[in-house]
Write a protein that holds these residues in place. Structure first.
Motif, PDB file in Angstrom:
ATOM      1  N   HIS A  62       0.571  -7.714  -7.999  1.00  0.00           N
ATOM      2  CA  HIS A  62      -0.009  -7.387  -6.692  1.00  0.00           C
ATOM      3  C   HIS A  62       1.080  -7.435  -5.619  1.00  0.00           C
ATOM      4  O   HIS A  62       2.122  -8.041  -5.802  1.00  0.00           O
ATOM      5  N   VAL A  63       0.834  -6.833  -4.465  1.00  0.00           N
ATOM      6  CA  VAL A  63       1.787  -6.827  -3.359  1.00  0.00           C
ATOM      7  C   VAL A  63       1.862  -8.222  -2.726  1.00  0.00           C
ATOM      8  O   VAL A  63       0.844  -8.872  -2.528  1.00  0.00           O
ATOM      9  N   MET A  64       3.068  -8.641  -2.394  1.00  0.00           N
ATOM     10  CA  MET A  64       3.294  -9.931  -1.751  1.00  0.00           C
ATOM     11  C   MET A  64       3.240  -9.771  -0.230  1.00  0.00           C
ATOM     12  O   MET A  64       3.453  -8.669   0.288  1.00  0.00           O
ATOM     13  N   VAL A  65       2.971 -10.851   0.480  1.00  0.00           N
ATOM     14  CA  VAL A  65       3.005 -10.882   1.936  1.00  0.00           C
ATOM     15  C   VAL A  65       3.780 -12.109   2.393  1.00  0.00           C
ATOM     16  O   VAL A  65       3.930 -13.069   1.638  1.00  0.00           O
ATOM     17  N   ARG A  66       4.253 -12.091   3.618  1.00  0.00           N
ATOM     18  CA  ARG A  66       5.010 -13.221   4.150  1.00  0.00           C
ATOM     19  C   ARG A  66       4.098 -14.414   4.345  1.00  0.00           C
ATOM     20  O   ARG A  66       2.977 -14.296   4.832  1.00  0.00           O
ATOM     21  N   GLU A  67       4.533 -15.579   3.958  1.00  0.00           N
ATOM     22  CA  GLU A  67       3.740 -16.799   4.008  1.00  0.00           C
ATOM     23  C   GLU A  67       3.200 -17.075   5.411  1.00  0.00           C
ATOM     24  O   GLU A  67       2.041 -17.465   5.566  1.00  0.00           O
ATOM     25  N   GLU A  68       4.005 -16.838   6.429  1.00  0.00           N
ATOM     26  CA  GLU A  68       3.601 -17.114   7.808  1.00  0.00           C
ATOM     27  C   GLU A  68       2.400 -16.263   8.230  1.00  0.00           C
ATOM     28  O   GLU A  68       1.613 -16.661   9.068  1.00  0.00           O
ATOM     29  N   LEU A  69       2.276 -15.077   7.652  1.00  0.00           N
ATOM     30  CA  LEU A  69       1.178 -14.186   8.017  1.00  0.00           C
ATOM     31  C   LEU A  69      -0.144 -14.624   7.395  1.00  0.00           C
ATOM     32  O   LEU A  69      -1.206 -14.307   7.918  1.00  0.00           O
ATOM     33  N   LEU A  70      -0.098 -15.346   6.282  1.00  0.00           N
ATOM     34  CA  LEU A  70      -1.333 -15.832   5.654  1.00  0.00           C
ATOM     35  C   LEU A  70      -1.902 -17.054   6.367  1.00  0.00           C
ATOM     36  O   LEU A  70      -3.097 -17.290   6.328  1.00  0.00           O
TER      37      LEU A  70
END
Length: 72
Positions: A62-70
């Motif tokens: 799956h696509v990853m996202v930046r931790e700060e955005l979660l």
């Protein structure tokens, strides 16, 4: 001063209500941190100059996202 129909391209002031700076106030999240899979939670260290959204999760793909955005 009325700029409509003045004949000079680019002399208008625009019509939109924009002016925002986008996500994260237009800045980056900085160096360090992690890329996190939004699906399975797998974490990998963020590499400077590589967007987390361009990284696939090594566990599930799956696509990853930046931790700060979660965390928001």
């Amino acid at each position: 001063m009325n700029f409509r129909n003045s004949g000079n391209p680019g002399s208008g002031r625009g019509q939109g209500n924009g002016g925002g700076r986008g996500r994260n106030n237009g800045g980056s999240c900085g160096t360090g941190g992690f890329c996190v899979c939004a699906k399975c939670g797998e974490k990998v260290p963020h590499q400077q100059g590589v967007k987390c959204t361009s990284v696939k999760c090594p566990k599930c793909g799956h696509v990853m996202v930046r931790e700060e955005l979660l965390k928001k």
